[in-house]
Design a protein around this motif. Structure first.
Motif, PDB file in Angstrom:
ATOM      1  N   GLU A 142      81.770 110.537 100.426  1.00  0.00           N
ATOM      2  CA  GLU A 142      80.688 109.753  99.842  1.00  0.00           C
ATOM      3  C   GLU A 142      80.218 109.583 101.651  1.00  0.00           C
ATOM      4  OE1 GLU A 142      82.886 106.041  99.236  1.00  0.00           O
ATOM      5  OE2 GLU A 142      83.533 106.893  96.835  1.00  0.00           O
ATOM      6  N   CYS A 143      80.452 110.689 102.100  1.00  0.00           N
ATOM      7  CA  CYS A 143      79.226 110.383 103.677  1.00  0.00           C
ATOM      8  C   CYS A 143      77.742 110.744 103.820  1.00  0.00           C
ATOM      9  CB  CYS A 143      80.218 111.036 104.715  1.00  0.00           C
ATOM     10  SG  CYS A 143      79.356 110.055 106.406  1.00  0.00           S
ATOM     11  N   GLN A 144      76.836 110.557 103.690  1.00  0.00           N
ATOM     12  CA  GLN A 144      75.399 111.125 103.918  1.00  0.00           C
ATOM     13  C   GLN A 144      75.525 112.265 104.177  1.00  0.00           C
ATOM     14  OE1 GLN A 144      73.458 109.347 101.608  1.00  0.00           O
ATOM     15  NE2 GLN A 144      75.077 107.944 101.448  1.00  0.00           N
ATOM     16  N   GLN A 145      76.539 112.376 105.625  1.00  0.00           N
ATOM     17  CA  GLN A 145      76.026 113.535 106.477  1.00  0.00           C
ATOM     18  C   GLN A 145      77.094 114.326 106.086  1.00  0.00           C
ATOM     19  OE1 GLN A 145      74.962 113.081 109.482  1.00  0.00           O
ATOM     20  NE2 GLN A 145      75.502 115.433 110.715  1.00  0.00           N
ATOM     21  N   VAL A 169      78.463  99.987 109.912  1.00  0.00           N
ATOM     22  CA  VAL A 169      77.688 100.861 110.537  1.00  0.00           C
ATOM     23  C   VAL A 169      79.003 102.533 110.119  1.00  0.00           C
ATOM     24  CG1 VAL A 169      75.829 102.035 111.587  1.00  0.00           C
ATOM     25  CG2 VAL A 169      75.099  99.444 110.944  1.00  0.00           C
ATOM     26  N   CYS A 170      78.465 102.662 109.150  1.00  0.00           N
ATOM     27  CA  CYS A 170      79.646 104.290 109.476  1.00  0.00           C
ATOM     28  C   CYS A 170      78.533 104.883 110.450  1.00  0.00           C
ATOM     29  CB  CYS A 170      79.574 104.790 108.335  1.00  0.00           C
ATOM     30  SG  CYS A 170      79.299 106.910 108.289  1.00  0.00           S
ATOM     31  N   GLN A 171      79.791 105.210 111.339  1.00  0.00           N
ATOM     32  CA  GLN A 171      79.477 106.533 113.232  1.00  0.00           C
ATOM     33  C   GLN A 171      78.978 107.824 112.561  1.00  0.00           C
ATOM     34  OE1 GLN A 171      78.929 104.554 115.502  1.00  0.00           O
ATOM     35  NE2 GLN A 171      78.657 103.044 113.949  1.00  0.00           N
ATOM     36  N   ARG A 172      79.522 108.075 111.082  1.00  0.00           N
ATOM     37  CA  ARG A 172      78.944 109.701 110.739  1.00  0.00           C
ATOM     38  C   ARG A 172      77.025 109.575 110.679  1.00  0.00           C
ATOM     39  NH1 ARG A 172      83.960 111.458 109.726  1.00  0.00           N
ATOM     40  NH2 ARG A 172      84.107 110.069 107.177  1.00  0.00           N
ATOM     41  N   CYS A 173      77.191 109.337 109.431  1.00  0.00           N
ATOM     42  CA  CYS A 173      75.704 108.773 108.283  1.00  0.00           C
ATOM     43  C   CYS A 173      74.444 107.773 109.026  1.00  0.00           C
ATOM     44  CB  CYS A 173      75.916 108.944 107.221  1.00  0.00           C
ATOM     45  SG  CYS A 173      76.152 107.503 106.618  1.00  0.00           S
ATOM     46  N   LEU A 174      75.444 106.740 109.794  1.00  0.00           N
ATOM     47  CA  LEU A 174      74.428 105.810 109.889  1.00  0.00           C
ATOM     48  C   LEU A 174      74.518 105.027 109.426  1.00  0.00           C
ATOM     49  CD1 LEU A 174      72.296 106.956 113.265  1.00  0.00           C
ATOM     50  CD2 LEU A 174      74.828 106.196 113.154  1.00  0.00           C
ATOM     51  N   ALA A 229      83.654 104.300 108.908  1.00  0.00           N
ATOM     52  CA  ALA A 229      83.056 105.383 108.751  1.00  0.00           C
ATOM     53  C   ALA A 229      83.720 105.608 107.228  1.00  0.00           C
ATOM     54  CB  ALA A 229      83.664 106.691 109.009  1.00  0.00           C
ATOM     55  N   HIS A 230      82.482 106.295 106.818  1.00  0.00           N
ATOM     56  CA  HIS A 230      82.964 106.112 104.762  1.00  0.00           C
ATOM     57  C   HIS A 230      83.768 107.334 104.752  1.00  0.00           C
ATOM     58  CE1 HIS A 230      78.239 105.714 104.404  1.00  0.00           C
ATOM     59  NE2 HIS A 230      78.911 104.627 103.871  1.00  0.00           N
ATOM     60  N   HIS A 231      84.339 107.289 103.893  1.00  0.00           N
ATOM     61  CA  HIS A 231      85.063 108.698 103.146  1.00  0.00           C
ATOM     62  C   HIS A 231      84.488 109.585 102.791  1.00  0.00           C
ATOM     63  CE1 HIS A 231      87.498 110.978 100.199  1.00  0.00           C
ATOM     64  NE2 HIS A 231      88.428 109.771 100.474  1.00  0.00           N
TER      65      HIS A 231
HETATM   66 ZN   LIG Z   1      78.665 107.757 106.300  1.00  0.00          ZN
END
Ligand SMILES: [Zn+2]
Length: 175
Positions: free
Chosen positions: A140-143, A72-77, A135-137
């Motif tokens: 590529e992160c949703q956040q 689970v990405c810790q920025r956008c979950l 975390a995503h690159h």
């Molecule tokens: Zn993310």
């Protein structure tokens, strides 16, 4: 052969005497402790172990591990797929042996008369290789990183993320 199963237990001293390279795969689901922090246990670990004796005749093992895990990405979950690569060099020592003379860059692997639990070694090494904060690159992160930042074009994402390219190259077409 890339898809041979990796034997769970080996005798590293015998394999080192013969200069054996073991190469194969094992399902992620066999590694319960490793799967604990992951979002699912679907995947295959590609593993390669080179067994040899160094110039001091000590048994050494060089490992190369690759696996794709979902966390689970810790920025956008949201879920993020992370290629994990790990390389290590181990020096096999008798239990209680003096490790002072160990060359730099080697991890000590204490081993009595019992065979080496290769599966546990893989699990331990991969656990250490997992990111502490997955975390995503950033692109590529949703956040959104910043409101004024323009959306990157698809080309830019591909070029600026070597990991996704690497992951694609390593994906076994037969799986
Ligand atoms: Zn993310």
């Amino acid at each position: 052969m890339l898809n041979d199963p990796i034997p769970p237990h080996v005798d590293p001293r015998k394999l080192a005497d013969r200069g054996v390279t073991l190469e194969g795969s094992l399902p992620l689901s066999d590694l319960e402790r490793l799967c604990d922090p992951l979002s699912d246990n679907v995947g295959t670990v590609q593993a390669k172990f080179v067994f040899e004796r160094d110039e001091r005749k000590a048994v050494v093992i060089h490992s190369h591990l690759d696996v794709e895990v979902k966390m689970v990405c810790q920025r956008c979950l949201e879920l993020v797929t992370l290629p994990i690569h790990s390389e290590c060099s181990y020096a096999v020592m008798k239990e209680g042996a003096n490790t002072q003379s160990l060359p730099k860059g080697y991890d000590v692997l204490e081993l009595g008369e019992d065979p080496l639990d290769l599966q546990a070694l893989i699990e331990e090494e991969l656990l250490l290789a997992l990111p502490i904060v997955p975390a995503h690159h950033p692109e590529e992160c949703q956040q959104p990183a910043g409101a004024d930042e323009p959306e990157p074009s698809e080309d830019e994402v591909t070029r600026s993320n070597p990991f996704s390219v690497l992951a694609q190259l390593k994906r076994d077409p037969n799986v």
